[in-house]
Design a protein around this motif. Structure first.
Motif, short mmCIF file in Angstrom:
data_model
loop_
_atom_site.label_atom_id
_atom_site.label_comp_id
_atom_site.label_asym_id
_atom_site.label_seq_id
_atom_site.Cartn_x
_atom_site.Cartn_y
_atom_site.Cartn_z
N MET A 74 0.86 -1.18 0.00
CA MET A 74 0.00 0.00 0.00
C MET A 74 0.89 1.23 0.00
O MET A 74 1.85 1.31 0.77
CB MET A 74 -0.93 -0.02 1.21
CG MET A 74 -1.94 -1.12 1.15
SD MET A 74 -2.97 -1.19 2.62
CE MET A 74 -3.94 -2.65 2.26
N THR A 75 0.58 2.17 -0.87
CA THR A 75 1.49 3.29 -1.12
C THR A 75 1.14 4.58 -0.40
O THR A 75 1.99 5.45 -0.23
CB THR A 75 1.55 3.59 -2.62
OG1 THR A 75 0.23 3.95 -3.07
CG2 THR A 75 2.06 2.39 -3.39
N SER A 76 -0.11 4.74 -0.01
CA SER A 76 -0.55 5.98 0.64
C SER A 76 -1.94 5.74 1.24
O SER A 76 -2.54 4.69 1.01
CB SER A 76 -0.61 7.13 -0.38
OG SER A 76 -1.55 6.85 -1.40
N PHE A 77 -2.39 6.71 2.00
CA PHE A 77 -3.68 6.58 2.68
C PHE A 77 -4.43 7.91 2.64
O PHE A 77 -4.78 8.48 3.67
CB PHE A 77 -3.47 6.10 4.11
CG PHE A 77 -2.63 4.85 4.16
CD1 PHE A 77 -3.20 3.61 3.95
CD2 PHE A 77 -1.26 4.93 4.34
CE1 PHE A 77 -2.42 2.46 3.94
CE2 PHE A 77 -0.47 3.79 4.34
CZ PHE A 77 -1.06 2.55 4.13
N PRO A 78 -4.68 8.43 1.44
CA PRO A 78 -5.33 9.73 1.34
C PRO A 78 -6.80 9.67 1.75
O PRO A 78 -7.48 8.67 1.52
CB PRO A 78 -5.19 10.08 -0.14
CG PRO A 78 -5.13 8.75 -0.83
CD PRO A 78 -4.40 7.84 0.13
N SER A 79 -7.27 10.75 2.33
CA SER A 79 -8.70 10.80 2.66
C SER A 79 -9.47 11.28 1.45
O SER A 79 -9.06 12.23 0.77
CB SER A 79 -8.95 11.70 3.87
OG SER A 79 -8.48 12.99 3.65
N ARG A 80 -10.57 10.60 1.18
CA ARG A 80 -11.44 10.99 0.07
C ARG A 80 -12.38 12.11 0.50
O ARG A 80 -12.77 12.93 -0.30
CB ARG A 80 -12.25 9.79 -0.40
CG ARG A 80 -11.41 8.74 -1.09
CD ARG A 80 -12.29 7.65 -1.63
NE ARG A 80 -11.56 6.80 -2.54
CZ ARG A 80 -12.13 5.86 -3.25
NH1 ARG A 80 -13.43 5.66 -3.16
NH2 ARG A 80 -11.41 5.11 -4.05
#
Length: 166
Positions: A74-80
């Motif tokens: 997993m490369t990132s965890f951006p919030s939608r």
């Protein structure tokens, strides 16, 4: 409830710092700063892994989770999107969990809802991650099959797929 009321601006600023720390951890693969943004007695509820209390329980869990496939891909965890609740000191958001490009530009991910409770002074005292684990398994299987099709499936993913696809 935290018993405290935080201004919207304070929550927005604190959560922006939270997101920057998580983003930096995803890129450096150093999960300690991510854990350090929680209070020492943090309550972390992760529906598949259980309930953890304090840094001593959260730290080994996050390191193991994020440095073992599929978390390690997993490369990132951006919030939608996110909602700020000043009265409770909570931020509720949908986080995306995209995996590495399998080799053709495809983006495969799954999302979760996170509820984080602010304690003040840049620290968070509670987090709850709500999601359907089967959606994460399905996304990871899709990623593995795409990588296999492209000839880019790493051994660690092939081993995971063999265990899960039984």
């Amino acid at each position: 409830m935290t018993g405290n009321t935080f201004t919207r601006d304070e929550l927005i600023q604190a959560f922006a710092g939270f997101e920057q720390t998580v983003d930096r951890a995803a890129h450096t693969r150093d999960w300690d700063p991510w854990v350090d943004q929680y209070t020492d007695d943090v309550l972390y509820i992760e529906h598949a892994a259980g309930t953890m209390r304090g840094h001593d329980e959260v730290r080994p869990w996050i390191w193991d989770t994020m440095e073992t496939f599929p978390g390690s891909y997993m490369t990132s965890f951006p919030s939608r999107w996110k909602v700020y609740d000043e009265a409770s000191g909570r931020v509720i958001c949908e986080l995306d969990n995209p995996m590495r490009d399998p080799g053709d530009g495809t983006i495969i991910s799954a999302t979760n809802i996170s509820i984080v409770t602010y304690a003040g002074d840049g620290k968070w005292c509670r987090q709850e991650d709500v999601y359907n684990p089967l959606r994460f398994v399905a996304a990871t299987l899709k990623w593995c099959k795409k990588a296999q099709e492209l000839g880019t499936l790493p051994d660690v993913a092939a081993e995971w797929m063999a265990k899960v696809a039984r």
